[in-house]
Design a protein around this motif. Sequence first.
Motif, PDB file in Angstrom:
ATOM      1  N   MET A   1       4.217   6.201  -0.984  1.00 36.70           N
ATOM      2  CA  MET A   1       4.200   6.361  -1.978  1.00 36.70           C
ATOM      3  C   MET A   1       5.759   6.602  -2.564  1.00 36.70           C
ATOM      4  O   MET A   1       6.707   6.750  -1.957  1.00 36.70           O
ATOM      5  CB  MET A   1       3.453   7.589  -2.704  1.00 36.70           C
ATOM      6  N   ILE A   2       5.918   6.310  -3.850  1.00 38.96           N
ATOM      7  CA  ILE A   2       7.139   6.413  -4.643  1.00 38.96           C
ATOM      8  C   ILE A   2       6.758   7.300  -5.684  1.00 38.96           C
ATOM      9  O   ILE A   2       5.407   7.424  -6.297  1.00 38.96           O
ATOM     10  CB  ILE A   2       7.706   5.272  -5.064  1.00 38.96           C
ATOM     11  N   GLU A   3       7.770   7.880  -6.554  1.00 37.96           N
ATOM     12  CA  GLU A   3       7.651   8.789  -7.613  1.00 37.96           C
ATOM     13  C   GLU A   3       6.660   8.089  -8.938  1.00 37.96           C
ATOM     14  O   GLU A   3       6.339   8.901  -9.509  1.00 37.96           O
ATOM     15  CB  GLU A   3       9.054   9.415  -7.991  1.00 37.96           C
ATOM     16  N   GLU A   4       7.177   6.798  -9.019  1.00 40.48           N
ATOM     17  CA  GLU A   4       6.690   5.922  -9.905  1.00 40.48           C
ATOM     18  C   GLU A   4       5.116   6.115 -10.000  1.00 40.48           C
ATOM     19  O   GLU A   4       4.245   5.802 -11.003  1.00 40.48           O
ATOM     20  CB  GLU A   4       7.245   4.855 -10.256  1.00 40.48           C
ATOM     21  N   ASP A   5       4.476   6.150  -8.700  1.00 41.95           N
ATOM     22  CA  ASP A   5       3.333   5.862  -8.577  1.00 41.95           C
ATOM     23  C   ASP A   5       2.345   7.056  -9.247  1.00 41.95           C
ATOM     24  O   ASP A   5       1.449   6.990  -9.765  1.00 41.95           O
ATOM     25  CB  ASP A   5       2.755   6.121  -7.123  1.00 41.95           C
ATOM     26  N   ASP A   7       2.770   8.065 -12.359  1.00 37.92           N
ATOM     27  CA  ASP A   7       2.726   7.725 -13.673  1.00 37.92           C
ATOM     28  C   ASP A   7       1.017   7.267 -13.808  1.00 37.92           C
ATOM     29  O   ASP A   7       0.527   7.024 -14.879  1.00 37.92           O
ATOM     30  CB  ASP A   7       3.725   6.646 -14.048  1.00 37.92           C
ATOM     31  N   THR A   8       0.432   6.681 -12.918  1.00 39.89           N
ATOM     32  CA  THR A   8      -0.930   6.208 -12.802  1.00 39.89           C
ATOM     33  C   THR A   8      -2.122   7.319 -12.695  1.00 39.89           C
ATOM     34  O   THR A   8      -3.418   7.031 -12.857  1.00 39.89           O
ATOM     35  CB  THR A   8      -1.036   4.992 -11.867  1.00 39.89           C
ATOM     36  N   TYR A   9      -1.497   8.404 -12.300  1.00 43.21           N
ATOM     37  CA  TYR A   9      -2.535   9.714 -12.267  1.00 43.21           C
ATOM     38  C   TYR A   9      -2.341  10.452 -13.535  1.00 43.21           C
ATOM     39  O   TYR A   9      -1.397  11.368 -13.588  1.00 43.21           O
ATOM     40  CB  TYR A   9      -2.431  10.378 -10.991  1.00 43.21           C
ATOM     41  N   PRO A  10      -3.436  10.471 -14.388  1.00 42.51           N
ATOM     42  CA  PRO A  10      -3.731  11.566 -15.592  1.00 42.51           C
ATOM     43  C   PRO A  10      -3.615  12.844 -15.009  1.00 42.51           C
ATOM     44  O   PRO A  10      -3.252  13.897 -15.830  1.00 42.51           O
ATOM     45  CB  PRO A  10      -4.905  11.058 -16.110  1.00 42.51           C
ATOM     46  N   VAL A  31      -4.710   8.609  -0.482  1.00 40.87           N
ATOM     47  CA  VAL A  31      -5.067  10.069  -0.679  1.00 40.87           C
ATOM     48  C   VAL A  31      -5.053  10.547  -1.837  1.00 40.87           C
ATOM     49  O   VAL A  31      -5.961  11.068  -2.432  1.00 40.87           O
ATOM     50  CB  VAL A  31      -4.200  10.901   0.173  1.00 40.87           C
ATOM     51  N   PHE A  32      -4.015  10.033  -2.820  1.00 40.10           N
ATOM     52  CA  PHE A  32      -3.985  10.449  -4.269  1.00 40.10           C
ATOM     53  C   PHE A  32      -4.959   9.846  -5.182  1.00 40.10           C
ATOM     54  O   PHE A  32      -5.448  10.189  -6.017  1.00 40.10           O
ATOM     55  CB  PHE A  32      -2.451  10.474  -4.762  1.00 40.10           C
ATOM     56  N   ASP A  33      -5.305   8.558  -4.664  1.00 39.31           N
ATOM     57  CA  ASP A  33      -6.112   7.931  -5.520  1.00 39.31           C
ATOM     58  C   ASP A  33      -7.398   8.418  -5.178  1.00 39.31           C
ATOM     59  O   ASP A  33      -8.507   8.806  -6.258  1.00 39.31           O
ATOM     60  CB  ASP A  33      -6.523   6.392  -4.938  1.00 39.31           C
ATOM     61  N   ASN A  34      -7.835   8.977  -3.954  1.00 38.88           N
ATOM     62  CA  ASN A  34      -9.051   9.767  -3.834  1.00 38.88           C
ATOM     63  C   ASN A  34      -9.262  11.209  -4.432  1.00 38.88           C
ATOM     64  O   ASN A  34     -10.054  11.507  -5.014  1.00 38.88           O
ATOM     65  CB  ASN A  34      -9.227   9.824  -2.448  1.00 38.88           C
ATOM     66  N   ILE A  35      -8.028  11.827  -4.525  1.00 43.06           N
ATOM     67  CA  ILE A  35      -8.057  13.249  -5.336  1.00 43.06           C
ATOM     68  C   ILE A  35      -8.243  13.080  -6.782  1.00 43.06           C
ATOM     69  O   ILE A  35      -8.913  13.564  -7.350  1.00 43.06           O
ATOM     70  CB  ILE A  35      -6.679  13.784  -4.950  1.00 43.06           C
ATOM     71  N   GLN A  36      -7.722  11.809  -7.255  1.00 43.36           N
ATOM     72  CA  GLN A  36      -7.727  11.498  -8.668  1.00 43.36           C
ATOM     73  C   GLN A  36      -8.922  11.482  -8.970  1.00 43.36           C
ATOM     74  O   GLN A  36      -9.890  11.940  -9.955  1.00 43.36           O
ATOM     75  CB  GLN A  36      -7.102  10.409  -9.011  1.00 43.36           C
TER      76      GLN A  36
END
Length: 135
Positions: A1-5, A7-10, A31-36
């Motif tokens: 991942m990068i920090e800019e990713d 921005d896609t997670y509310p 992992v973060f897609d799933n947590i979202q």
Amino acid sequence: MIEEDFDTYPNFSLLEFYETGGAIERMKKEVFDNIQVLRSELGVRIDLLSTTGGRHEPNSRHYKGEAVDIYIHGAFRDDYLLETFLNAGFRGVGFYKNAGGVNSYHLDIRRKFTFWRGVKRVGETRWRYSDLVVF
């Protein structure tokens, strides 16, 4: 991942991630897609306890950026949580209860579906593990 990713997670902030001691470049975006998805489905606050940082077993999926440990605010039945974790895309699921009665959860994106329970009683320094049985 990068920090800019982020921005896609509310429901996420970089500060929240960095407070876990994690390294963003090692974290898998899945992992973060799933947590979202999980946060949206449960509709309650979910705290990140551990990502790529912290102390884990030597071959832990945390160090590979494939796992998180979380705390969920609110009360949910174990069967509902397990179903929700799986629907969110997680395949490794650990239910933990410490000596103080606090529940936390390990979630990861391994290939094989694996579920377990960990318990630590007063005075114990190591977790006791068993298969997860949900009614």
